[in-house]
Design a protein around this motif. Structure first.
Motif: not given
Ligand SMILES: Nc1ncnc2c1ncn2[C@@H]1O[C@H](COP(=O)(O)OP(=O)(O)O)[C@@H](O)[C@H]1O
Ligand SMILES: [Mg+2]
Lengths: 245, 259
Positions: A12-14, A64-71, B256-258
């Motif tokens: 989760s993100y702040p 978009n926003g499904s969490g791919k980059s986060t993964t 990296a998150e902030v």
């Molecule tokens: N640093 C961050 N702070 C807050 N929210 C974030 C951050 N990075 C990504 N998010 C949120 O997390 C969700 C997943 O993001 P992301 O993994 O980038 O998606 P994707 O690559 O699939 O488009 C999105 O809703 C995005 O807004």
């Protein structure tokens, strides 16, 4: 053997406005601040589990926003999960952004050294590969010009050329292949095929379903931070397309 | 804790060297102009303090211009690094979000860059020394490396603390400016420590930057090295270094998150 394993990973993100309130407001009410930081978080990945075998090429798709980059960022070790386990075996080359760390005022050659070091090579290792990197980029005649004079395609070429010469064991690619001219794109694809033959593990995030279908042996579909499907490319992509229509 | 392998040590050294080279290169990109500008800054302040404190307020310190720059040059290193610290990580967003590498090396490189710049400004100081009929002392050969190492630790610790915390509390930058200005006037730079009334003089040693700045000035003006003051300076430097490193270790995984 597994190269990447996610076990019940949640991330989760702040929520951003919390950070910007600043020190003064935070100090005025410490307990409340802590509470807010804990409670108001946005779930980007929610109990995700999957495995990528060593040498496998896996595509990750999703809106978009499904969490791919986060993964990918979790796999690269740039982010850390709140709960669950992320295990990665082997040297990771994260290509989450082409030329991350490039500086516009430095020359192409200086940027190769800088980028290579940031991606984890020692100076000796980069200098040993310098000629190959330059040859692959086909940018010999621009190499002593500052990077700000490069076009965005040339910039991407240089970034890709450094990345593929790191001899990665796990290669992570986040939507960076749709750059450069057609000829360079073909060259990148050829390089990836070569990696695949050498059994380098590849995780590819792409919006080009045709590319994913053509290249990957398996596809993971992420939806709202959860794994919606994981399996053979044809069927996963068909289900994804049906859901999108 | 686990000891780093030979390759890891080589890697860290290379990373620090390449990032520092980058900073230095960018600073002197416009060749001499970059150098002139950053020497001109402390010199301009020296001229200002000279007019304010010596000409107008009649502070009676011999060779006052020389006295001023002997303290201002090392101070400038602290001021430059802490002034840049709040934005150190913020200006490297793409790096921090996309690549995994030890981010504290960014701080190390910035601090070394300012330190190298300080060392490059010593010839200007020598010029002043010669103009006042003095000469550099042989003790500089020991004194400069010893003090530079201590000050590197101190400034690195300060900058790492500020850079890390500023990602989470974005108004820290203003607080930093304020604190640094306070420290400047609480450190004997425009005045000498003997001008502080006896009963307050002990307070001077609660100021973590004072012992090193006093040591630099003593070294430049008379070639003297007071090892008890230097030891105190090192004690503070080590303390600040440890605090900064602990804060960094506690927070860095969230960077990296902030950013
Ligand atoms: N640093 C961050 N702070 C807050 N929210 C974030 C951050 N990075 C990504 N998010 C949120 O997390 C969700 C997943 O993001 P992301 O993994 O980038 O998606 P994707 O690559 O699939 O488009 C999105 O809703 C995005 O807004
Ligand atoms: Mg993305």
């Amino acid at each position: 053997m597994t190269a990447v394993r996610f076990e019940h990973v949640s991330k989760s993100y702040p929520i951003y406005s919390q950070i910007l309130t600043g020190l003064k407001a935070s100090l005025l009410n410490v307990p409340q601040t802590i509470q807010r930081f804990k409670r108001h978080r946005f779930m980007a990945l929610d109990d995700v589990s999957f495995e990528v075998g060593q040498g496998e090429s896996v595509g990750v798709i999703g809106s978009n926003g499904s969490g791919k980059s986060t993964t990918l960022a979790l796999t690269a070790g740039v982010l850390r999960a709140q709960s669950g386990r992320v295990e990665v075996r082997g040297r990771v080359c994260p290509l989450l952004e082409l030329g991350a760390g490039f500086h516009p005022e430095l020359t192409g050659r200086e940027n190769i050294l800088l980028n290579g070091i940031l991606l984890g090579l020692t100076r000796r290792e980069i200098l040993a590969r310098m000629d190959e990197i330059i040859a692959f980029s086909e940018l010999e005649s621009f190499l002593d010009q500052p990077l700000r004079t490069y076009s965005s395609g040339m910039y991407a070429r240089l970034g890709f050329s450094v990345a593929v010469h790191l001899e990665p064991e796990v290669f992570l690619i986040d939507e960076v292949l749709a750059v450069g001219d057609l000829r360079f794109q073909a060259k990148c694809r050829e390089k990836l095929e070569e990696f695949k033959k050498r059994r380098v593990t590849i995780v590819l995030v792409s919006h080009s379903l045709a590319e994913v279908r053509g290249f990957c042996e398996r596809v993971i579909w992420l939806k709202d931070g959860k794994v919606a499907a994981d399996g053979e490319p044809g069927s996963v992509i068909a289900r994804y397309e049906a859901a999108m229509a | 804790m686990r000891f780093p392998t030979t390759r890891e040590r080589e890697y860290l050294k290379d990373l620090l060297v390449v990032l520092t080279q980058k900073e230095v290169k960018l600073r002197y990109k416009s060749s001499w102009l970059g150098y002139l500008w950053s020497v001109a800054n402390p010199l301009a302040f020296a001229a200002l303090y000279f007019v304010a404190f010596s000409v107008y307020m009649r502070v009676d310190i011999p060779r006052y211009p020389l006295f001023l720059i002997a303290g201002l040059f090392p101070w400038q290193w602290i001021a430059n690094s802490t002034g840049a610290a709040p934005n150190l990580f913020l200006t490297n967003t793409s790096l921090i979000k996309k690549i995994r590498f030890p981010r504290n090396v960014l701080v190390g490189a910035a601090v070394l860059n300012d330190g190298i710049h300080f060392l490059c400004s010593i010839p200007v100081l020598v010029g002043f020394l010669l103009a006042y009929g003095s000469r550099p002392s042989w003790s500089w050969l020991i004194g400069i490396p010893v003090l530079a190492l201590g000050q590197s630790l101190l400034v690195y610790g300060l900058a790492l603390t500020i850079a890390s915390l500023n990602l989470f509390f974005r108004d820290l930058e203003r607080l930093t400016t304020l604190v640094v200005t306070f420290l400047f006037f609480l450190t004997p730079i425009v005045y000498s420590e003997s001008m502080i009334p006896e009963k307050y003089r002990a307070l001077l040693y609660l100021n973590p930057v004072a012992p090193l700045i006093l040591s630099w000035r003593e070294l430049f003006l008379s070639g003297g090295l007071d090892w008890s003051v230097i030891s105190l300076g090192y004690l503070y430097a080590a303390g600040v270094f440890v605090v900064g490193s602990l804060i960094y270790m506690k927070l860095s995984w969230k960077f990296a998150e902030v950013v």
